[in-house]
Design a protein around this motif. Structure first.
Motif, PDB file in Angstrom:
ATOM      1  N   ALA A 271      10.056  -8.728   0.558  1.00  8.59           N
ATOM      2  CA  ALA A 271       9.599  -7.135   0.812  1.00  8.59           C
ATOM      3  C   ALA A 271      10.444  -6.409   1.285  1.00  8.59           C
ATOM      4  O   ALA A 271      10.414  -5.061   0.843  1.00  8.59           O
ATOM      5  N   ALA A 272      11.437  -6.594   2.175  1.00 13.49           N
ATOM      6  CA  ALA A 272      12.613  -5.752   2.482  1.00 13.49           C
ATOM      7  C   ALA A 272      13.171  -5.294   1.360  1.00 13.49           C
ATOM      8  O   ALA A 272      13.506  -4.164   1.313  1.00 13.49           O
ATOM      9  N   SER A 273      13.681  -6.282   0.590  1.00 18.50           N
ATOM     10  CA  SER A 273      14.353  -5.967  -0.598  1.00 18.50           C
ATOM     11  C   SER A 273      13.718  -4.730  -1.290  1.00 18.50           C
ATOM     12  O   SER A 273      14.290  -3.877  -1.965  1.00 18.50           O
ATOM     13  N   LEU A 274      12.494  -5.170  -1.687  1.00 20.42           N
ATOM     14  CA  LEU A 274      11.779  -4.486  -2.641  1.00 20.42           C
ATOM     15  C   LEU A 274      11.455  -2.974  -2.086  1.00 20.42           C
ATOM     16  O   LEU A 274      11.784  -2.159  -2.649  1.00 20.42           O
ATOM     17  N   VAL A 275      11.144  -2.773  -0.621  1.00 20.55           N
ATOM     18  CA  VAL A 275      11.133  -1.354  -0.165  1.00 20.55           C
ATOM     19  C   VAL A 275      12.601  -0.835  -0.177  1.00 20.55           C
ATOM     20  O   VAL A 275      12.611   0.361  -0.390  1.00 20.55           O
TER      21      VAL A 275
ATOM     22  N   TRP B 213       9.635   5.094 -16.165  1.00 20.77           N
ATOM     23  CA  TRP B 213       9.143   5.394 -14.781  1.00 20.77           C
ATOM     24  C   TRP B 213       7.719   4.726 -14.491  1.00 20.77           C
ATOM     25  O   TRP B 213       7.509   4.188 -13.479  1.00 20.77           O
ATOM     26  N   LEU B 214       6.761   4.759 -15.642  1.00 25.00           N
ATOM     27  CA  LEU B 214       5.366   4.108 -15.280  1.00 25.00           C
ATOM     28  C   LEU B 214       5.736   2.352 -15.347  1.00 25.00           C
ATOM     29  O   LEU B 214       5.120   1.940 -14.401  1.00 25.00           O
ATOM     30  N   ILE B 215       6.637   2.167 -16.071  1.00 25.93           N
ATOM     31  CA  ILE B 215       6.722   0.625 -15.916  1.00 25.93           C
ATOM     32  C   ILE B 215       7.405   0.281 -14.492  1.00 25.93           C
ATOM     33  O   ILE B 215       7.088  -0.738 -13.895  1.00 25.93           O
ATOM     34  N   TRP B 216       8.295   0.944 -14.118  1.00 26.26           N
ATOM     35  CA  TRP B 216       8.880   0.670 -12.980  1.00 26.26           C
ATOM     36  C   TRP B 216       8.117   0.710 -11.838  1.00 26.26           C
ATOM     37  O   TRP B 216       8.064  -0.069 -10.715  1.00 26.26           O
ATOM     38  N   VAL B 217       7.198   1.899 -11.473  1.00 29.24           N
ATOM     39  CA  VAL B 217       6.260   1.945 -10.497  1.00 29.24           C
ATOM     40  C   VAL B 217       5.127   0.768 -10.602  1.00 29.24           C
ATOM     41  O   VAL B 217       4.833   0.090  -9.858  1.00 29.24           O
ATOM     42  N   GLY B 218       4.681   0.653 -11.987  1.00 27.51           N
ATOM     43  CA  GLY B 218       3.626  -0.730 -12.046  1.00 27.51           C
ATOM     44  C   GLY B 218       4.227  -1.948 -11.686  1.00 27.51           C
ATOM     45  O   GLY B 218       3.584  -2.704 -10.881  1.00 27.51           O
ATOM     46  N   ALA B 219       5.616  -2.003 -11.986  1.00 27.38           N
ATOM     47  CA  ALA B 219       6.226  -3.451 -11.635  1.00 27.38           C
ATOM     48  C   ALA B 219       6.277  -3.489 -10.088  1.00 27.38           C
ATOM     49  O   ALA B 219       6.136  -4.340  -9.668  1.00 27.38           O
ATOM     50  N   TRP B 220       6.616  -2.295  -9.556  1.00 30.08           N
ATOM     51  CA  TRP B 220       6.788  -2.226  -7.988  1.00 30.08           C
ATOM     52  C   TRP B 220       5.552  -2.763  -7.274  1.00 30.08           C
ATOM     53  O   TRP B 220       5.397  -3.386  -6.418  1.00 30.08           O
ATOM     54  N   ILE B 221       4.369  -1.966  -7.780  1.00 27.79           N
ATOM     55  CA  ILE B 221       3.125  -2.194  -7.403  1.00 27.79           C
ATOM     56  C   ILE B 221       2.760  -3.731  -7.408  1.00 27.79           C
ATOM     57  O   ILE B 221       2.243  -4.483  -6.572  1.00 27.79           O
ATOM     58  N   TRP B 222       3.062  -4.266  -8.641  1.00 30.34           N
ATOM     59  CA  TRP B 222       2.600  -5.576  -9.038  1.00 30.34           C
ATOM     60  C   TRP B 222       3.504  -6.665  -8.194  1.00 30.34           C
ATOM     61  O   TRP B 222       2.730  -7.468  -7.549  1.00 30.34           O
ATOM     62  N   LYS B 223       4.613  -6.494  -7.870  1.00 27.45           N
ATOM     63  CA  LYS B 223       5.409  -7.373  -7.078  1.00 27.45           C
ATOM     64  C   LYS B 223       4.759  -7.238  -5.576  1.00 27.45           C
ATOM     65  O   LYS B 223       4.689  -8.398  -4.888  1.00 27.45           O
ATOM     66  N   ALA B 224       4.705  -5.835  -5.035  1.00 25.47           N
ATOM     67  CA  ALA B 224       4.055  -5.799  -3.764  1.00 25.47           C
ATOM     68  C   ALA B 224       2.582  -6.524  -3.595  1.00 25.47           C
ATOM     69  O   ALA B 224       2.474  -7.187  -2.709  1.00 25.47           O
ATOM     70  N   TYR B 225       1.925  -6.507  -4.721  1.00 23.41           N
ATOM     71  CA  TYR B 225       0.695  -7.147  -4.431  1.00 23.41           C
ATOM     72  C   TYR B 225       0.815  -8.591  -4.418  1.00 23.41           C
ATOM     73  O   TYR B 225       0.417  -9.580  -3.468  1.00 23.41           O
ATOM     74  N   ARG B 226       1.915  -9.222  -5.350  1.00 23.96           N
ATOM     75  CA  ARG B 226       2.197 -10.443  -5.202  1.00 23.96           C
ATOM     76  C   ARG B 226       2.702 -11.153  -3.930  1.00 23.96           C
ATOM     77  O   ARG B 226       2.517 -12.178  -3.444  1.00 23.96           O
ATOM     78  N   LEU B 227       3.447 -10.285  -3.188  1.00 21.93           N
ATOM     79  CA  LEU B 227       4.117 -10.541  -1.788  1.00 21.93           C
ATOM     80  C   LEU B 227       3.022 -10.527  -1.033  1.00 21.93           C
ATOM     81  O   LEU B 227       2.954 -11.740   0.014  1.00 21.93           O
ATOM     82  N   ILE B 228       2.250  -9.664  -0.931  1.00 24.56           N
ATOM     83  CA  ILE B 228       1.011  -9.613   0.052  1.00 24.56           C
ATOM     84  C   ILE B 228       0.193 -10.825  -0.120  1.00 24.56           C
ATOM     85  O   ILE B 228      -0.384 -11.382   0.865  1.00 24.56           O
ATOM     86  N   LYS B 229      -0.476 -11.043  -1.317  1.00 19.38           N
ATOM     87  CA  LYS B 229      -1.280 -12.204  -1.594  1.00 19.38           C
ATOM     88  C   LYS B 229      -0.782 -13.455  -1.271  1.00 19.38           C
ATOM     89  O   LYS B 229      -1.270 -14.336  -0.695  1.00 19.38           O
ATOM     90  N   GLY B 230       0.643 -13.738  -1.441  1.00 15.71           N
ATOM     91  CA  GLY B 230       1.365 -14.747  -1.094  1.00 15.71           C
ATOM     92  C   GLY B 230       1.464 -14.973   0.148  1.00 15.71           C
ATOM     93  O   GLY B 230       1.028 -16.016   1.016  1.00 15.71           O
ATOM     94  N   PHE B 231       1.780 -13.873   1.070  1.00 18.24           N
ATOM     95  CA  PHE B 231       2.025 -13.869   2.444  1.00 18.24           C
ATOM     96  C   PHE B 231       0.729 -14.091   3.148  1.00 18.24           C
ATOM     97  O   PHE B 231       0.639 -14.977   4.139  1.00 18.24           O
ATOM     98  N   MET B 232      -0.559 -13.636   2.448  1.00 21.06           N
ATOM     99  CA  MET B 232      -1.855 -13.737   3.131  1.00 21.06           C
ATOM    100  C   MET B 232      -2.338 -15.223   2.816  1.00 21.06           C
ATOM    101  O   MET B 232      -2.826 -16.019   3.810  1.00 21.06           O
ATOM    102  N   ASP B 233      -2.073 -15.830   1.677  1.00 19.11           N
ATOM    103  CA  ASP B 233      -2.308 -17.194   1.536  1.00 19.11           C
ATOM    104  C   ASP B 233      -1.408 -18.112   2.302  1.00 19.11           C
ATOM    105  O   ASP B 233      -1.929 -19.299   2.500  1.00 19.11           O
TER     106      ASP B 233
END
Length: 120
Positions: free
Chosen positions: A26-30, A91-111
């Motif tokens: 997450a820190a790396s992503l941000v 740019w659309l792909i980059w933003v989408g990929a960033w959001i997707w990875k953020a979702y995966r990190l949050i979901k993984g962290f919560m689970d």
């Protein structure tokens, strides 16, 4: 020492490591758009075997797959960006990929916090 207590301590240690790896991703992503996620990737590969037979194993696999799919989408964005005509799509792909990875990190962290295995 009680064997059950030792197993609980081992599982908690494995869980703590996965938790730290999620934070590092997450820190790396941000702070670097994921450029430094290769560090927790290597640690996940090295430590995944230690977690075999536990729900934590699926979290290492989840993080590894998230890294490589994110890398794929970011690389595709670079190729489109280089082609000039694909700059808006890149740019659309980059933003989408960033959001997707953020979702995966949050979901993984919560689970992980709920002691649930990831569906991989």
């Amino acid at each position: 020492m009680n064997q059950e207590l030792v197993l609980d301590e081992k599982l908690q240690t494995l869980k703590n490591l996965a938790w730290v790896l999620y934070l590092f991703h997450a820190a790396s992503l941000v702070f670097s758009m994921g450029a430094f996620s290769w560090i927790p990737l290597i640690i996940s590969y090295v430590k995944r075997g230690d977690a075999a037979g536990t729900f934590v194993y699926s979290h290492h696999t989840w993080q590894i797959r998230s890294f490589f799919w994110y890398l794929f989408w970011m690389a595709l964005g670079v190729l489109l960006f280089i082609s000039i005509i694909g700059i808006p799509l890149a740019w659309l792909i980059w933003v989408g990929a960033w959001i997707w990875k953020a979702y995966r990190l949050i979901k993984g962290f919560m689970d992980l916090n709920a002691n649930k295995a990831m569906e991989i």
